[in-house]
Design an enzyme around this catalytic site. Structure first.
Site, PDB file in Angstrom:
ATOM      1  CG  HIS A  14     -71.997  -0.466  67.681  1.00 50.34           C
ATOM      2  ND1 HIS A  14     -72.144  -0.137  69.007  1.00 50.34           N
ATOM      3  CD2 HIS A  14     -73.230  -0.361  67.144  1.00 50.34           C
ATOM      4  CE1 HIS A  14     -73.413   0.144  69.254  1.00 50.34           C
ATOM      5  NE2 HIS A  14     -74.093   0.015  68.131  1.00 50.34           N
ATOM      6  CD  GLU A  15     -74.233  -0.554  63.369  1.00 45.59           C
ATOM      7  OE1 GLU A  15     -75.199  -1.340  63.440  1.00 45.59           O
ATOM      8  OE2 GLU A  15     -74.221   0.546  63.935  1.00 45.59           O
ATOM      9  CG  HIS A  50     -76.371  -3.926  66.892  1.00 42.18           C
ATOM     10  ND1 HIS A  50     -76.932  -4.104  68.127  1.00 42.18           N
ATOM     11  CD2 HIS A  50     -76.123  -2.596  66.788  1.00 42.18           C
ATOM     12  CE1 HIS A  50     -77.010  -2.919  68.740  1.00 42.18           C
ATOM     13  NE2 HIS A  50     -76.508  -1.998  67.950  1.00 42.18           N
ATOM     14  CD  GLU A  64     -77.578   0.942  70.172  1.00 37.65           C
ATOM     15  OE1 GLU A  64     -76.462   1.065  69.640  1.00 37.65           O
ATOM     16  OE2 GLU A  64     -78.544   0.400  69.599  1.00 37.65           O
TER      17      GLU A  64
END
Lengths: 297, 190
Positions: A148-149, A152, A226
């Site tokens: 997930h990071e 980003h 998100e």
């Protein structure tokens, strides 16, 4: 199709970052000019000149060193090559999967489970993870969160989110840091009275202004990013259940009382200062909704 | 008349410019995608080399405890030797499969030696090996994704017209051998 939207996201983040920097530039200069005019039109020009230098410096530092400010505001320390080899390996693996350079890895001492990424681009990026997260997740779940990071980082969310935190939220961050050193730094009672007076005055001013800037930060952050990063993580790990199960653990374990400034909370994986409650000012989508989407992939 | 010719020249000029931009875009795109595959391969190569470098260390650590597992140890050293000697991509892929299987066997056997498992050195090695194993998996995933976008590009219109001129042919995926996918069966004899 998804590739196109991915590049669109990068372009959007770059454009938004530029607009934000321009906006802050114009706003601060207009503000300084107004103050100068009200104070004494004769020195308004000097005011403007000083403000120009400070504003340029503020933007330059926020853009290039915003990540360092954010990392130190949450007390992150570099990961240890022996102690955290497991974490470092996971980050390296997902960086390879995403086809970007390996970000710097940091650890935050906190029983709360959380993580965030910051930096100006994939070449200058950092990932920070709490010790609570490391202790409670298995490899697949940790990979989901790191994925997930990584997503980003890859789509430049980190540039815009870090700029918002530092460029706009700096007042709130400073107020929070001052409060923390004042609260925990107990041993400095013997410093001179005058010095203390000034610090208290500054702290008071910052504390009054801070909420205004936190609201501004929250208004600028869309929750959509998100969901996009969750989808990106599933694409990298090819295993959405890992991330879903991590979110489930977080929902059950986190208390939502992590001592970080609200101006940086939008950077985190889940809201560090609130529980799963949905509210108007929430910078994060509800955890249940994220789990539901991941499970339906 | 002059105006007409001028207009015509302008239109033709614009068309030529548009054509050039079109050619440049697709030419560059194919080059970028094919370079990405090479870059992805070098990522795999780095990890393969790192793992091969860990093997002598592992053998040294394990030897003292696993006195009765000479065959398994020999399998690992042999596979490593093959890995080091491999030159082409195909040879490396094959050697990689063998080394993976040999390492899985020895790590599974290590479960029977509590003293070995308790050793700090072994635990660190095991973590490193597992880390590299998953990095290789991710590097392979990125490699195959890169091959997919490249192959798609040069087999669809208009990429396929350029591929012919540029002498670009489809690239191969990095497949894992069937045996490697099977879980390792450890025999407990005597």
């Amino acid at each position: 199709m998804e590739k196109v939207s991915f590049y669109d996201q990068i372009e959007k983040n770059k454009r938004d970052s530029l607009l934000l920097m321009l906006g802050v530039f114009v706003f601060l200069l207009a503000f300084a000019w107004l103050i100068g005019e009200l104070y004494d039109p004769a020195v308004a020009f000097l005011f403007l000149f000083i403000a120009l230098i400070i504003t340029l410096l503020h933007i330059f530092i926020s853009y290039n060193y915003g990540d360092i400010i954010v990392l130190s505001s949450v007390n992150a320390r570099p990961a240890d090559e022996r102690e955290h080899i497991y974490l470092i390996n996971t980050v390296e693996g997902l960086a390879i999967a995403a086809g970007i350079p390996t970000p710097k890895v940091y650890v935050i001492d906190s029983p709360e489970m959380n993580a965030f990424a910051t930096g100006k681009d994939p070449q200058h990026a950092s990932i920070a993870v709490t010790t609570g997260l490391l202790e409670n997740l298995n490899r697949k779940e940790l990979e989901g969160v790191i994925g997930h990071e990584m997503s980003h980082i890859k789509n430049y969310d980190i540039r815009f989110a870090t700029l918002v935190a530092v460029l706009v939220g700096i007042v709130a961050i400073m107020s929070h840091m001052l409060l923390r050193t004042y609260r925990f730094g107990g041993g400095r009672r013997d410093s001179r009275k005058g010095e203390m007076g000034v610090i208290i005055l500054i702290g008071f001013l910052l504390a009054i202004l801070a909420p205004v800037f936190t609201r501004l930060v929250q208004a600028m952050i869309s929750r959509k990013r998100e969901y996009l990063a969750d989808a990106g993580s599933a694409e990298l790990t090819r295993y959405p259940e890992g991330l879903a199960s991590a979110l489930e653990k977080i929902k059950n374990i986190n208390t939502g009382k992590m001592p970080v400034s609200e101006a940086v909370s939008h950077l985190f994986f889940v809201d560090p200062t609130r529980t799963a409650l949905d509210s108007m000012f929430a910078t994060h989508p509800p955890i249940e909704k994220r789990i539901e989407i991941l499970r339906s992939m | 008349m002059v105006e007409f010719i001028f207009g015509l020249v302008c239109i033709v000029g614009l068309l030529v410019l548009a054509l050039l931009a079109f050619v440049a875009y697709y030419y560059n795109r194919i080059i970028v995608l094919s370079n990405r595959i090479d870059n992805a391969w070098s990522q795999i190569d780095v990890q393969l080399k790192k793992r091969a470098d860990l093997v002598p260390n592992l053998v040294e650590t394990v030897k003292g405890y696993m006195k009765h597992e000479k065959d398994a140890i020999k399998m690992v050293t042999d596979a490593r030797a093959k890995m080091m000697g491999a030159g082409t991509v195909e040879e490396k892929m094959k050697a990689h499969g063998e080394l993976t299987r040999a390492l899985k066997t020895i790590l599974a056997l290590a479960e029977n030696y509590p003293q070995l498992r308790a050793s700090e050195n072994f635990r660190l090695l095991q973590e490193q090996l597992e880390g590299i194993e998953s990095k290789i998996a991710y590097a392979r995933q990125f490699y195959n994704d890169s091959v997919l976008s490249y192959n798609n590009m040069i087999s669809t219109i208009p990429g396929v017209w350029f591929a012919g001129f540029m002498g670009k042919t489809p690239r191969k995926y990095f497949e894992i051998e069937e045996e490697e996918r099977e879980s390792v069966k450890v025999k407990f004899e005597e």
